[in-house]
Design a protein around this motif. Structure first.
Motif: not given
Length: 190
Positions: A88, A109, A112, A132, A136
């Protein structure tokens, strides 16, 4: 669950403009102007994020369990999230890590989301983290076909990799030992 789904549609929908309609996005910027476009984009994103938080919180009160993950996957999740924090930061601190990862924000992303899918088996978890993750992956694939936009970041420096690693580890520790239980009510270290 409706608020969670609506929030995901708004948040990920706005963030998908570049995936499905990057030329349309550019046309909207040209028509509205960059500042009004960014204001509308940000407003929709914030509304989506608020709905995600409220909807996910409500869904956790009466969960629909899809699968019960084995406890040992927590360690793999901790490793994936450990990768996510420096990735990140690497999105904004140009250096070798950023060059190696190519699109470090998407790496963050994906790490995670995948990590959280491994240890959370409710329908709300699958919708949130799976949404998500799918976004991504789709964004990363689409980046091969569309022109790249400049991302605001600091000037390149040899020190940036050290900042990314040390800062990422500090953020990870803060979340693992303090912020995750405070913000989400779920202890990471048991």
């Amino acid at each position: 669950m409706t608020l969670l789904i609506l929030g995901l549609l708004l948040f990920l929908g706005t963030h998908s403009l570049g995936i499905v309609a990057w030329q349309g996005r550019d046309a909207m910027v040209a028509k509205l102007g960059e500042l009004p476009f960014k204001a509308i984009y940000s407003l929709i994103s914030v509304i989506g994020l608020v709905l995600i938080v409220i909807g996910y919180g409500q869904a956790r009160m009466d969960p629909v369990i899809l699968y019960q993950p084995p406890d040992f996957l927590r360690h793999l999740t901790m490793l994936l999230v450990l990768i996510a924090f420096p990735a990140l930061l690497a999105a904004y601190f140009p250096g070798r890590i950023q060059q190696t990862l190519k699109h470090p924000m998407l790496v963050a992303v994906k790490a995670w989301a995948l990590g959280h899918l491994l240890v959370n088996g409710s329908l709300a978890d699958v919708l949130l983290f799976g949404g998500f993750l799918v976004w991504a992956v789709a964004d990363r694939i689409s980046l091969k076909r569309r022109p790249q936009r400049a991302i605001p970041q600091l000037p390149g420096s040899k020190a940036n990799d050290a900042i990314v690693i040390v800062g990422g580890l500090a953020l990870y520790a803060a979340f693992a030992f303090w912020l995750h239980p405070v913000l989400f009510g779920v202890p990471v270290m048991r």
